[in-house]
Design an enzyme around this catalytic site. Structure first.
Site, PDB file in Angstrom:
ATOM      1  N   ASN A  77      13.056  -5.144  -3.491  1.00  0.00           N
ATOM      2  CA  ASN A  77      13.958  -4.200  -4.441  1.00  0.00           C
ATOM      3  C   ASN A  77      15.802  -4.468  -3.111  1.00  0.00           C
ATOM      4  O   ASN A  77      15.604  -4.701  -2.177  1.00  0.00           O
ATOM      5  CB  ASN A  77      14.388  -2.962  -4.331  1.00  0.00           C
ATOM      6  CG  ASN A  77      15.011  -2.139  -5.097  1.00  0.00           C
ATOM      7  OD1 ASN A  77      16.134  -2.684  -4.799  1.00  0.00           O
ATOM      8  ND2 ASN A  77      14.611  -1.368  -5.645  1.00  0.00           N
ATOM      9  N   ASP A  78      16.201  -5.190  -4.363  1.00  0.00           N
ATOM     10  CA  ASP A  78      17.408  -5.533  -3.471  1.00  0.00           C
ATOM     11  C   ASP A  78      18.056  -4.616  -2.732  1.00  0.00           C
ATOM     12  O   ASP A  78      18.953  -4.721  -2.114  1.00  0.00           O
ATOM     13  CB  ASP A  78      18.361  -6.371  -4.092  1.00  0.00           C
ATOM     14  CG  ASP A  78      18.168  -7.574  -4.285  1.00  0.00           C
ATOM     15  OD1 ASP A  78      17.433  -7.994  -4.021  1.00  0.00           O
ATOM     16  OD2 ASP A  78      18.093  -7.548  -6.206  1.00  0.00           O
ATOM     17  N   ASN A 160       9.684   4.624 -13.985  1.00  0.00           N
ATOM     18  CA  ASN A 160      10.918   5.404 -14.995  1.00  0.00           C
ATOM     19  C   ASN A 160      11.861   4.217 -15.910  1.00  0.00           C
ATOM     20  O   ASN A 160      12.244   3.588 -15.883  1.00  0.00           O
ATOM     21  CB  ASN A 160      12.429   5.437 -13.611  1.00  0.00           C
ATOM     22  CG  ASN A 160      12.096   6.127 -12.719  1.00  0.00           C
ATOM     23  OD1 ASN A 160      11.642   7.041 -12.486  1.00  0.00           O
ATOM     24  ND2 ASN A 160      12.716   5.928 -11.443  1.00  0.00           N
ATOM     25  N   SER A 168      18.216   2.412 -14.730  1.00  0.00           N
ATOM     26  CA  SER A 168      19.193   1.441 -14.559  1.00  0.00           C
ATOM     27  C   SER A 168      18.736   0.532 -15.880  1.00  0.00           C
ATOM     28  O   SER A 168      20.387  -0.073 -15.562  1.00  0.00           O
ATOM     29  CB  SER A 168      20.089   1.292 -13.663  1.00  0.00           C
ATOM     30  OG  SER A 168      19.163   0.319 -12.770  1.00  0.00           O
ATOM     31  N   HIS A 171      15.134  -3.727 -18.588  1.00  0.00           N
ATOM     32  CA  HIS A 171      14.087  -5.203 -18.713  1.00  0.00           C
ATOM     33  C   HIS A 171      13.019  -4.213 -18.923  1.00  0.00           C
ATOM     34  O   HIS A 171      13.100  -3.394 -17.267  1.00  0.00           O
ATOM     35  CB  HIS A 171      14.347  -5.704 -18.128  1.00  0.00           C
ATOM     36  CG  HIS A 171      13.691  -6.423 -17.916  1.00  0.00           C
ATOM     37  ND1 HIS A 171      13.605  -8.162 -18.834  1.00  0.00           N
ATOM     38  CD2 HIS A 171      12.491  -7.496 -17.954  1.00  0.00           C
ATOM     39  CE1 HIS A 171      12.844  -8.856 -18.499  1.00  0.00           C
ATOM     40  NE2 HIS A 171      12.227  -8.367 -18.266  1.00  0.00           N
ATOM     41  N   HIS A 173       9.887  -2.060 -16.043  1.00  0.00           N
ATOM     42  CA  HIS A 173       9.067  -3.035 -14.623  1.00  0.00           C
ATOM     43  C   HIS A 173       9.308  -1.615 -14.199  1.00  0.00           C
ATOM     44  O   HIS A 173       9.613  -0.551 -14.924  1.00  0.00           O
ATOM     45  CB  HIS A 173      10.295  -3.635 -14.104  1.00  0.00           C
ATOM     46  CG  HIS A 173      12.123  -2.486 -14.436  1.00  0.00           C
ATOM     47  ND1 HIS A 173      12.619  -1.655 -15.085  1.00  0.00           N
ATOM     48  CD2 HIS A 173      12.654  -1.717 -13.088  1.00  0.00           C
ATOM     49  CE1 HIS A 173      13.646  -0.983 -14.280  1.00  0.00           C
ATOM     50  NE2 HIS A 173      13.662  -1.097 -13.227  1.00  0.00           N
ATOM     51  N   GLU A 189      -1.570  17.760  -3.308  1.00  0.00           N
ATOM     52  CA  GLU A 189      -2.646  17.661  -3.962  1.00  0.00           C
ATOM     53  C   GLU A 189      -4.013  17.689  -2.462  1.00  0.00           C
ATOM     54  O   GLU A 189      -5.238  17.676  -3.730  1.00  0.00           O
ATOM     55  CB  GLU A 189      -2.396  16.365  -4.786  1.00  0.00           C
ATOM     56  CG  GLU A 189      -1.977  16.490  -6.693  1.00  0.00           C
ATOM     57  CD  GLU A 189      -1.618  15.580  -7.065  1.00  0.00           C
ATOM     58  OE1 GLU A 189      -0.372  15.321  -7.809  1.00  0.00           O
ATOM     59  OE2 GLU A 189      -2.058  14.335  -6.940  1.00  0.00           O
ATOM     60  N   HIS A 315      -0.016  10.285 -13.564  1.00  0.00           N
ATOM     61  CA  HIS A 315       0.846  11.630 -13.923  1.00  0.00           C
ATOM     62  C   HIS A 315       2.244  11.100 -14.892  1.00  0.00           C
ATOM     63  O   HIS A 315       2.274   9.713 -14.351  1.00  0.00           O
ATOM     64  CB  HIS A 315       1.562  11.817 -13.042  1.00  0.00           C
ATOM     65  CG  HIS A 315       0.549  13.060 -12.515  1.00  0.00           C
ATOM     66  ND1 HIS A 315       0.268  14.699 -12.519  1.00  0.00           N
ATOM     67  CD2 HIS A 315       0.099  12.891 -10.910  1.00  0.00           C
ATOM     68  CE1 HIS A 315      -0.665  15.005 -11.850  1.00  0.00           C
ATOM     69  NE2 HIS A 315      -0.564  13.490 -10.723  1.00  0.00           N
ATOM     70  N   LEU A 330      15.139  20.684 -16.753  1.00  0.00           N
ATOM     71  CA  LEU A 330      14.524  21.750 -14.980  1.00  0.00           C
ATOM     72  C   LEU A 330      15.381  21.898 -14.495  1.00  0.00           C
ATOM     73  O   LEU A 330      16.027  21.632 -13.879  1.00  0.00           O
ATOM     74  CB  LEU A 330      13.358  21.120 -14.809  1.00  0.00           C
ATOM     75  CG  LEU A 330      12.104  20.390 -16.404  1.00  0.00           C
ATOM     76  CD1 LEU A 330      11.026  19.924 -15.526  1.00  0.00           C
ATOM     77  CD2 LEU A 330      11.611  22.572 -16.243  1.00  0.00           C
ATOM     78  N   VAL A 331      16.544  23.360 -15.142  1.00  0.00           N
ATOM     79  CA  VAL A 331      17.303  23.171 -14.116  1.00  0.00           C
ATOM     80  C   VAL A 331      17.313  24.916 -13.193  1.00  0.00           C
ATOM     81  O   VAL A 331      16.687  25.004 -12.751  1.00  0.00           O
ATOM     82  CB  VAL A 331      18.389  22.921 -15.144  1.00  0.00           C
ATOM     83  CG1 VAL A 331      19.153  21.818 -15.204  1.00  0.00           C
ATOM     84  CG2 VAL A 331      18.479  23.759 -16.423  1.00  0.00           C
ATOM     85  N   GLU A 334      14.564  26.846 -13.437  1.00  0.00           N
ATOM     86  CA  GLU A 334      13.058  26.016 -12.872  1.00  0.00           C
ATOM     87  C   GLU A 334      13.479  25.782 -11.738  1.00  0.00           C
ATOM     88  O   GLU A 334      12.692  26.125 -10.801  1.00  0.00           O
ATOM     89  CB  GLU A 334      13.160  24.519 -13.733  1.00  0.00           C
ATOM     90  CG  GLU A 334      12.859  24.823 -15.104  1.00  0.00           C
ATOM     91  CD  GLU A 334      13.360  25.365 -16.020  1.00  0.00           C
ATOM     92  OE1 GLU A 334      15.011  26.397 -15.445  1.00  0.00           O
ATOM     93  OE2 GLU A 334      13.075  25.855 -17.264  1.00  0.00           O
TER      94      GLU A 334
HETATM   95  O1  LIG Z   1      18.457  29.672 -21.657  1.00  0.00           O
HETATM   96  P1  LIG Z   1      19.565  27.873 -21.559  1.00  0.00           P
HETATM   97  O2  LIG Z   1      20.682  28.593 -20.815  1.00  0.00           O
HETATM   98  O3  LIG Z   1      20.043  28.275 -23.557  1.00  0.00           O
HETATM   99  O4  LIG Z   1      18.561  26.618 -20.901  1.00  0.00           O
HETATM  100  C1  LIG Z   1      19.054  26.061 -20.049  1.00  0.00           C
HETATM  101  O5  LIG Z   1      18.672  27.240 -18.335  1.00  0.00           O
HETATM  102  C2  LIG Z   1      16.480  27.516 -19.057  1.00  0.00           C
HETATM  103  C3  LIG Z   1      16.608  28.559 -17.536  1.00  0.00           C
HETATM  104  O6  LIG Z   1      16.785  27.509 -16.245  1.00  0.00           O
HETATM  105  C4  LIG Z   1      16.104  26.395 -18.877  1.00  0.00           C
HETATM  106  O7  LIG Z   1      14.691  26.548 -19.241  1.00  0.00           O
HETATM  107  C5  LIG Z   1      16.566  25.360 -20.071  1.00  0.00           C
HETATM  108  O8  LIG Z   1      15.594  24.637 -20.315  1.00  0.00           O
HETATM  109  C6  LIG Z   1      17.975  25.461 -20.128  1.00  0.00           C
HETATM  110  O9  LIG Z   1      18.367  24.664 -21.151  1.00  0.00           O
HETATM  111  O1  LIG Z   2      15.466   2.496  -8.089  1.00  0.00           O
HETATM  112  P1  LIG Z   2      16.778   2.708  -9.142  1.00  0.00           P
HETATM  113  O2  LIG Z   2      15.306   2.474 -10.667  1.00  0.00           O
HETATM  114  O3  LIG Z   2      18.018   2.544  -9.293  1.00  0.00           O
HETATM  115  O4  LIG Z   2      16.869   4.288  -8.942  1.00  0.00           O
HETATM  116  C1  LIG Z   2      16.116   5.379  -9.337  1.00  0.00           C
HETATM  117  O5  LIG Z   2      15.101   5.617  -9.383  1.00  0.00           O
HETATM  118  C2  LIG Z   2      14.835   6.382  -8.137  1.00  0.00           C
HETATM  119  C3  LIG Z   2      13.451   6.452  -7.620  1.00  0.00           C
HETATM  120  O6  LIG Z   2      13.103   7.102  -8.604  1.00  0.00           O
HETATM  121  C4  LIG Z   2      16.031   7.590  -7.546  1.00  0.00           C
HETATM  122  O7  LIG Z   2      15.604   7.835  -6.124  1.00  0.00           O
HETATM  123  C5  LIG Z   2      16.852   7.224  -8.182  1.00  0.00           C
HETATM  124  O8  LIG Z   2      17.922   8.358  -8.675  1.00  0.00           O
HETATM  125  C6  LIG Z   2      17.230   6.806  -9.466  1.00  0.00           C
HETATM  126  O9  LIG Z   2      18.167   6.183 -10.466  1.00  0.00           O
END
Ligand SMILES: O=P(O)(O)O[C@H]1O[C@H](CO)[C@@H](O)[C@H](O)[C@H]1O
Ligand SMILES: O=P(O)(O)O[C@H]1O[C@H](CO)[C@@H](O)[C@H](O)[C@H]1O
Lengths: 365, 365
Positions: A77-78, A160, A168, A171, A173, A189, A315, A330-331, A334
């Site tokens: 990785n660069d 990813n 990003s 391609h 990979h 785990e 996974h 997941l905000v 979560e």
């Molecule tokens: O209830 P909202 O604002 O529509 O939903 C948002 O917040 C929730 C709680 O963090 C999340 O589970 C949802 O995925 C998100 O879209």
């Molecule tokens: O190395 P990439 O593909 O540019 O970067 C991506 O994967 C990484 C590893 O999950 C993350 O830390 C970065 O936030 C994401 O943008």
């Protein structure tokens, strides 16, 4: 009075692999969505893109030139998050309570990139199993070379896929981050698997495979299987269409995968088979290139005995929930309280089972 | 040979609150970004939007009409993830190993929404402290009414701000999900705080506040403070500009916040003050409305004694990394192995400290 139903009522499920709970609110799928819409790219891409820094023969971000590769292509990785050599900082054990709040240690390691194919416009879901066998062989190669470095103890292979998942470059990979330290998720785990082994004298994932494939009528969470692997939506899944690919036989790492197997390549082929089948089903759910992060969990290569705390598995964490443009966030709740999901893993499995293993782009109309 | 430097070399830091590590690769900020760009809305919004389901007097998704409120407005979420009454399923303890892999329990609870203001086009960062005191009073009100329900044991207040953070409506609001179960994140913190207390005979967060505010030259992680609260980028932060707002005095919940304080409203005012100051600094980092998820961690209301395992604090998890359009993706490596960050928490603190507490929109040119 009404009976409890997993399809209707809020409940929590326990993830025995990481000793953690997830909240499931199945009735919540009825909620309308007025939030962010993801961008889907439907235009077809060229097989070779002169501006892509991963295509054969092109220049990369820091000026190196890719060879004219025709199979897989592996490079460092660069912009590596980890370096094989750097000054060290050792964790000091201290009884000072303030020092215990500012604990750090240096980490050496290596970050590699593996291009799956010279073709810019293909993904695993559309590849032949033969080509994916080559990808798996490149994983084994990178794994073997990483563990040959004395201070590398864990090899994390992950992909990813899709810009929603922070990728990003489209391609095809994956990345391999190998570290001195054993990262948090596999470590958690291992702790749970050790406890389980001590209690039951058997491997948790061997038992889980047996449970899902042989003990339940209709196998409600099994998406697909072959001789060596099963793909399930785990009982404790967090992401809407989350799956695990679990080895049906007990082995702990890529290094051990083909040991004691008569036909040396049988498991490589079976792994390629199950990966192509599940990624193809994903694409067919919403007839789009389904984004995900996926990766392999295996035993550390630290010289220890991991026969009881590790069991080879993958996974898949795919974010889409309702359509190609509506993902699960997941905000707030979560991040601060507990993962929450809207549809049950059994519902997700049933959708995935109904999807064809012929990619929608290849279907004859 | 070269010396180890926290600003240059990869290292892991330990999060004592949840007993977990984070990988920090400070040199990685040099990496160019070619991935997804977030959409920033720069157009100004109207103070009242006839299509917004949270504005005063408007109809909500399921047909209920909002009152013509002029302060805060509290209602039950029309698509609640949790219900106060539903059939129950009790967790059964079993010695059967297969049963231990399919563990579930029902969860009753309540989901409320609190609109912060009748104004559609304002955020906390631009509100006056007086208005935010009203928001805090609405938190206390919802908290008190939730804990009065016998089977509610935990109250999670959180705000998702910005469409990047899954917020589906820009009208300023937060949510309160109250549950029978104690969610994972506060539970993990309680386990760690109990261990710390047993070892050191003091509260971990009381000690951490003391460490950050009195023991270090230049207070490298303190962003701002007042009599009752300090805002820091914790040593173990995961998100690029993650902060914690921690009470300087030991109290465990919103219910206790104003106990034993001479001037009954002093802490409410101080909490409003610190929240307005940190959110305003966030907006000033990239001169945009900075998205985040934030929430309160406090003691459960389950009848237990939580004087030693809980200490009132807020977490802010903001996703932006480099600009209003480039966020940090916590994806493949982060989901499968370990959270990884690119800039140090000290670097983030120094940027936040340099930001003004006058909102860029209100600055005189
Ligand atoms: O209830 P909202 O604002 O529509 O939903 C948002 O917040 C929730 C709680 O963090 C999340 O589970 C949802 O995925 C998100 O879209
Ligand atoms: O190395 P990439 O593909 O540019 O970067 C991506 O994967 C990484 C590893 O999950 C993350 O830390 C970065 O936030 C994401 O943008």
């Amino acid at each position: 009075s009404q009976e409890f139903s997993f399809d209707e009522h809020s409940h929590r499920r326990f993830n025995p692999l990481i000793d953690s709970w997830v909240l499931c609110s199945p009735h919540r799928t009825k909620r309308p969505w007025q939030g962010q819409q993801e961008i889907v790219e439907y235009e077809s891409k060229p097989e070779y893109d002169p501006k892509c820094y991963l295509c054969p023969g092109n220049l990369r971000a820091q000026g190196k030139k890719n060879p004219n590769y025709s199979d897989t292509f592996i490079f460092i990785n660069d912009f590596a998050a980890l370096k094989v050599e750097q000054p060290q900082l050792h964790l000091e054990d201290s009884n000072d309570k303030f020092a215990s709040l500012l604990k750090a240690e240096s980490v050496r390691g290596e970050c590699k990139v593996i291009c799956f194919s010279p073709k810019h416009n293909i993904t695993i879901a559309e590849m032949s199993e033969e080509v994916v066998v080559h990808v798996i062989q490149s994983w084994i190669k990178v794994y073997q070379s990483a563990i040959a470095v004395p201070h590398i103890n864990y090899v994390q292979i992950f992909e990813n896929k899709g810009s929603i998942m922070g990728c990003s470059n489209p391609h095809p990979h994956c990345q391999v981050w190998s570290t001195e330290s054993i990262p948090e998720e596999p470590r958690k785990e291992m702790v749970s698997m050790t406890k389980y082994y001590e209690k039951n004298n058997s491997c948790m994932l061997c038992d889980y495979v047996q449970l899902e494939t042989t003990k339940l009528v209709d196998k409600p969470r099994v998406v697909c299987e072959n001789d060596s692997f099963v793909c399930v939506t785990p009982y404790w899944a967090v992401w809407p269409y989350e799956t695990m690919v679990i080895a049906k036989f007990h082995f702990t790492s890529l290094g051990e995968m083909d040991e004691k197997v008569e036909n040396g390549k049988k498991r490589q082929c079976d792994l390629a088979n199950i990966i192509v089948r599940i990624t193809c089903r994903y694409d067919n759910v919403f007839k789009c290139s389904f984004p995900y992060s996926m990766g392999i969990h295996q035993a550390p290569a630290d010289g220890g005995d991991h026969s009881h705390d590790s069991h080879f598995h993958l996974h898949f964490y795919p974010p889409l929930l309702r359509s190609p443009t509506v993902k699960k966030f997941l905000v707030g709740y979560e991040l601060l309280a507990e993962p929450q999901r809207d549809l049950t893993p059994e519902h997700a499995a049933s959708t995935l089972k109904q999807c064809s293993e012929i990619h929608y782009k290849h279907e004859k109309v």
